[in-house]
Design a protein around this motif. Structure first.
Motif, short mmCIF file in Angstrom:
data_model
loop_
_atom_site.label_atom_id
_atom_site.label_comp_id
_atom_site.label_asym_id
_atom_site.label_seq_id
_atom_site.Cartn_x
_atom_site.Cartn_y
_atom_site.Cartn_z
N GLU A 161 46.62 45.14 35.60
CA GLU A 161 46.04 45.16 36.94
C GLU A 161 46.11 46.59 37.48
N PRO A 162 44.95 47.21 37.78
CA PRO A 162 44.99 48.58 38.28
C PRO A 162 45.45 48.65 39.74
N GLU A 163 45.85 49.83 40.17
CA GLU A 163 46.27 50.00 41.57
C GLU A 163 45.07 49.97 42.52
N GLY A 164 44.00 50.63 42.11
CA GLY A 164 42.82 50.71 42.97
C GLY A 164 41.74 49.75 42.52
N TYR A 165 40.51 50.06 42.92
CA TYR A 165 39.35 49.24 42.55
C TYR A 165 38.75 49.73 41.25
N ARG A 166 38.13 48.83 40.51
CA ARG A 166 37.40 49.19 39.29
C ARG A 166 36.06 49.74 39.73
N THR A 167 35.67 50.93 39.22
CA THR A 167 34.43 51.57 39.67
C THR A 167 33.38 51.73 38.58
N ASP A 168 33.63 51.20 37.39
CA ASP A 168 32.62 51.27 36.33
C ASP A 168 32.88 50.14 35.33
N ASN A 169 31.95 49.96 34.39
CA ASN A 169 32.09 48.96 33.35
C ASN A 169 32.57 47.62 33.93
N TYR A 170 31.79 47.11 34.87
CA TYR A 170 32.19 45.90 35.61
C TYR A 170 32.21 44.64 34.75
N ARG A 171 31.38 44.59 33.71
CA ARG A 171 31.38 43.40 32.84
C ARG A 171 32.29 43.65 31.66
N ALA A 172 33.58 43.42 31.89
CA ALA A 172 34.60 43.62 30.86
C ALA A 172 35.74 42.64 31.16
N ALA A 173 36.63 42.51 30.20
CA ALA A 173 37.80 41.63 30.40
C ALA A 173 38.53 42.03 31.67
N VAL A 174 38.99 41.04 32.41
CA VAL A 174 39.67 41.27 33.69
C VAL A 174 41.15 40.90 33.57
N PRO A 175 41.97 41.37 34.51
CA PRO A 175 43.39 40.99 34.48
C PRO A 175 43.57 39.49 34.72
N ALA A 176 44.72 39.00 34.37
CA ALA A 176 45.04 37.58 34.58
C ALA A 176 45.56 37.34 35.99
N ARG A 177 45.77 38.40 36.75
CA ARG A 177 46.35 38.26 38.08
C ARG A 177 45.72 39.26 39.06
N LEU A 178 45.97 39.01 40.32
CA LEU A 178 45.58 39.90 41.41
C LEU A 178 46.68 39.79 42.46
N ALA A 179 47.42 40.84 42.66
CA ALA A 179 48.55 40.83 43.60
C ALA A 179 48.08 40.37 44.97
N GLY A 180 48.77 39.38 45.51
CA GLY A 180 48.46 38.87 46.84
C GLY A 180 47.50 37.71 46.87
N ALA A 181 46.84 37.44 45.74
CA ALA A 181 45.87 36.34 45.66
C ALA A 181 46.38 35.29 44.67
N ARG A 182 45.88 34.10 44.84
CA ARG A 182 46.15 33.03 43.87
C ARG A 182 44.97 33.01 42.91
N VAL A 183 45.23 32.99 41.63
CA VAL A 183 44.18 32.94 40.60
C VAL A 183 44.05 31.49 40.16
N VAL A 184 42.80 30.98 40.13
CA VAL A 184 42.59 29.57 39.78
C VAL A 184 41.68 29.41 38.57
N THR A 185 41.87 28.30 37.90
CA THR A 185 41.01 27.89 36.79
C THR A 185 39.80 27.15 37.35
#
Length: 188
Positions: A26-50
């Motif tokens: 999970e990066p500290e900032g925002y992703r600014t390129d290559n948007y269609r790529a594998a993403v992290p399994a988490r996002l700090a402060g948010a709940r990730v759902v299936t």
């Protein structure tokens, strides 16, 4: 027997290697390129759902679904008289579509559009359950969910499988139109 053990070991190595590729930090900032790529399994402060969890929220009507998939712009070089028709967006029924709001950097007008769209959708309730999504393996929804958290919304859910996961589960989709923009809310 030795050949069998080698095949098993090679299969296990490939499985571990494939899993390691999916373990995106999970990066500290925002992703600014290559948007269609594998993403992290988490996002700090948010709940990730299936998909199953997102469907349960949708069926219960307890969340506001926010689609951030970009909208294809009208080509500038269309010959005069050419009829332009937007490609229809099929998304989760009842979603609020706020296109172009998942880029890593937003123009002031686009950020204002996102803020106004969230305020309208949530009725100004920063505790409203907001389910942010677009497509599978797309950083747009991750960026948007991170940004929504920065606005002070406290009940943010990120649904990384997006419409692709939703459709794979044979859940219904509906044609959607983006939330209207004001004249000053042009580009990203």
């Amino acid at each position: 027997m030795r050949r069998f053990v080698c095949v098993v070991m090679a299969t296990l190595a490939l499985a571990v290697s494939a899993r390691a590729e999916q373990d995106v930090p999970e990066p500290e900032g925002y992703r600014t390129d290559n948007y269609r790529a594998a993403v992290p399994a988490r996002l700090a402060g948010a709940r990730v759902v299936t998909t199953a969890e997102a469907a349960a929220i949708w069926r219960a009507g307890t969340g506001i679904f926010i689609d951030v998939l970009p909208r294809a712009p009208k080509p500038a070089n269309l010959p005069a008289g050419t009829v332009w028709r937007d490609q229809p967006r099929l998304n989760i029924p009842g979603s609020v579509w706020l296109p172009d709001t998942g880029y890593g950097k937003l123009a002031e007008a686009t950020e204002a559009y996102l803020r106004r769209g969230l305020e309208r959708a949530s009725g100004g309730n920063s505790a409203a359950l907001l389910v942010i999504y677009c497509q599978e393996d797309c950083w747009m929804s991750w960026n948007a969910a991170k940004r929504v958290l920065s606005y002070g919304f406290r009940n943010v859910v990120w649904y990384p499988e997006g419409t692709e996961g939703w459709e794979r589960a044979n859940l219904p989709v509906a044609e959607s139109q983006p939330e209207p923009r004001t004249d000053e809310e042009g580009g990203r």
